[in-house]
Design an enzyme around this catalytic site. Structure first.
Site, PDB file in Angstrom:
ATOM      1  CG  HIS A 193      -0.420   0.032   2.528  1.00 23.42           C
ATOM      2  ND1 HIS A 193       0.361  -0.976   3.057  1.00 23.42           N
ATOM      3  CD2 HIS A 193      -0.496   0.968   3.499  1.00 23.42           C
ATOM      4  CE1 HIS A 193       0.731  -0.668   4.281  1.00 23.42           C
ATOM      5  NE2 HIS A 193       0.229   0.522   4.578  1.00 23.42           N
ATOM      6  CG  HIS A 238       0.136   4.208   4.707  1.00 23.44           C
ATOM      7  ND1 HIS A 238      -0.592   3.484   5.610  1.00 23.44           N
ATOM      8  CD2 HIS A 238      -0.678   5.187   4.263  1.00 23.44           C
ATOM      9  CE1 HIS A 238      -1.805   4.006   5.725  1.00 23.44           C
ATOM     10  NE2 HIS A 238      -1.885   5.039   4.906  1.00 23.44           N
ATOM     11  CG  ASP A 241       5.210   2.612   7.161  1.00 22.59           C
ATOM     12  OD1 ASP A 241       4.251   3.104   6.528  1.00 22.59           O
ATOM     13  OD2 ASP A 241       5.062   1.742   8.032  1.00 22.59           O
ATOM     14  CG  HIS A 242       4.055  -0.520   4.187  1.00 21.86           C
ATOM     15  ND1 HIS A 242       4.083  -1.831   4.595  1.00 21.86           N
ATOM     16  CD2 HIS A 242       3.652   0.191   5.259  1.00 21.86           C
ATOM     17  CE1 HIS A 242       3.705  -1.913   5.873  1.00 21.86           C
ATOM     18  NE2 HIS A 242       3.434  -0.690   6.289  1.00 21.86           N
ATOM     19  CG  HIS A 292      -3.950  -0.066   6.681  1.00 18.26           C
ATOM     20  ND1 HIS A 292      -3.856   0.437   7.953  1.00 18.26           N
ATOM     21  CD2 HIS A 292      -2.810   0.316   6.039  1.00 18.26           C
ATOM     22  CE1 HIS A 292      -2.704   1.103   8.070  1.00 18.26           C
ATOM     23  NE2 HIS A 292      -2.061   1.039   6.929  1.00 18.26           N
ATOM     24  CG  ASP A 328       0.510  -1.667   7.598  1.00 18.93           C
ATOM     25  OD1 ASP A 328       1.418  -2.478   7.863  1.00 18.93           O
ATOM     26  OD2 ASP A 328       0.663  -0.426   7.655  1.00 18.93           O
ATOM     27  CG  HIS A 350       4.276  -2.617  10.915  1.00 17.59           C
ATOM     28  ND1 HIS A 350       5.095  -1.527  11.084  1.00 17.59           N
ATOM     29  CD2 HIS A 350       3.415  -2.292   9.918  1.00 17.59           C
ATOM     30  CE1 HIS A 350       4.740  -0.566  10.233  1.00 17.59           C
ATOM     31  NE2 HIS A 350       3.723  -1.007   9.505  1.00 17.59           N
TER      32      HIS A 350
HETATM   33 ZN   LIG Z   1      -0.015   1.489   6.437  1.00 23.70          ZN
END
Ligand SMILES: [Zn+2]
Length: 327
Positions: free
Chosen positions: A123, A125, A127-128, A171, A195, A233
């Protein structure tokens, strides 16, 4: 029922804007800025740099998983994210899931001596997705896969490996998971869940309703109990501790919590678990269980559809988890 998707193959490998998890500590305010803007990207870059300084060898000790012809290497990045390098050991071809820190992933690629053919992005975001462009620049022949339109059922081959992409909104609207088919190497399927799903947890509902998230979690559960879960995570200890406050008398949960506590004391990774295990302790996969419903003090209304009730239970578990994390 599985979500149907068409993969978006990025011609440039450029990341779509975004981020996760919610950076409450962002000095300039909420996650929308972080998720959508250049400022968010700069913030992500700072987090990558800080995490490299704080965890020069990664936040957890990675433990490779091998099956005949396949190696799955979790790469700990940022302060609690995982990227995954999935290698067809026969041909030396590899795919990577969510390479958020391109330097860490590049180091693993070089150490393994493999050729990168695919980047799978769960996705938007940062941090991905934040490492897609840099990694693609180094490996210009590799393709970057992500979401676009819900229309077909794509599979992607990397050497002898086959990955299936499934749409799992909740998410984020465009959230995808990737499933490595275990058939060709005689192993279990492997779910790279981003996530959507964590050990004992699920992602926050930023862009979806509880009903949407429930349907996506059901897609994951439908993959079968022996499926290995490789989450985005390392949240196991926090999620299991929260779960243990909900369900006070669940031996499977207690046992997993003891194991996870020990693993984390030694800074060892807690993945993978199996979807069978997850259904025994993950409250987000137990919305149908009378024990959990009773613990929440919830009852199905007369005439309420079972799935509508499960969505209500999911919403309540999610609400409590959000409060738990905020304290
Ligand atoms: Zn995320």
């Amino acid at each position: 029922m599985r979500g149907k998707v068409t993969l978006y193959v990025s011609p440039t490998g450029g990341p779509s804007p975004g981020s996760s998890p919610l950076p409450k500590w962002a000095p300039w305010g909420g996650w929308c800025l972080y998720a959508r803007t250049r400022l968010g990207y700069l913030f992500y870059q700072r987090q990558v740099k800080k995490a490299r300084e704080r965890y020069p060898h990664g936040h957890s000790a990675p433990q490779p998983c091998r099956f005949p012809g396949v190696k799955i290497l979790p790469i700990p990045v940022l302060s609690n994210n995982y990227s995954y390098l999935v290698i067809d050991t026969g041909s030396g071809r590899a795919a990577v899931v969510d390479p958020s820190d391109p330097l860490a992933v590049q180091a693993a690629i070089e150490e393994e001596g493999v050729m990168l053919e695919a980047i799978f992005c769960t996705h938007k975001h940062w941090d991905h997705s934040g490492g897609n462009a840099a990694l693609h620049q180094r490996h210009s022949s590799c393709k970057v896969y992500g979401i676009l339109h819900p229309t077909s059922h794509p599979k992607v081959s990397v050497g002898c490996l086959t990955f299936e992409a499934l749409a799992t909104p909740g998410h984020t609207v465009g959230h995808m998971v990737y499933v490595l088919d275990g058939g060709p190497f005689g192993g279990p399927p492997c779910l790279f869940s981003g996530d959507l799903l964590f050990l004992a947890g699920c992602g926050r509902l930023f862009e979806g309703s509880p009903e949407t998230m429930l349907a996506s979690l059901d897609v994951a559960v439908g993959l079968g109990e022996d499926t290995l879960l490789w989450p985005g995570h390392e949240y196991a200890l926090e999620c299991l501790t929260f779960a243990s406050l909900l369900e006070l008398d669940n031996p499977a949960l207690e046992q997993k919590l003891r194991w996870v506590t020990q693993q984390r004391q030694e800074k060892r990774s807690t993945c993978p678990s199996t979807l069978g295990e997850e259904q025994s302790y993950n409250p987000f996969l137990r919305t149908h269980q009378p024990e959990l419903q009773a613990a929440l003090g919830m009852r199905r209304d007369g005439g309420e559809h079972p799935d509508a009730f499960r969505a209500r239970v999911l919403k309540e578990v999610r609400r409590r988890k959000d409060l738990y994390k905020a304290t």
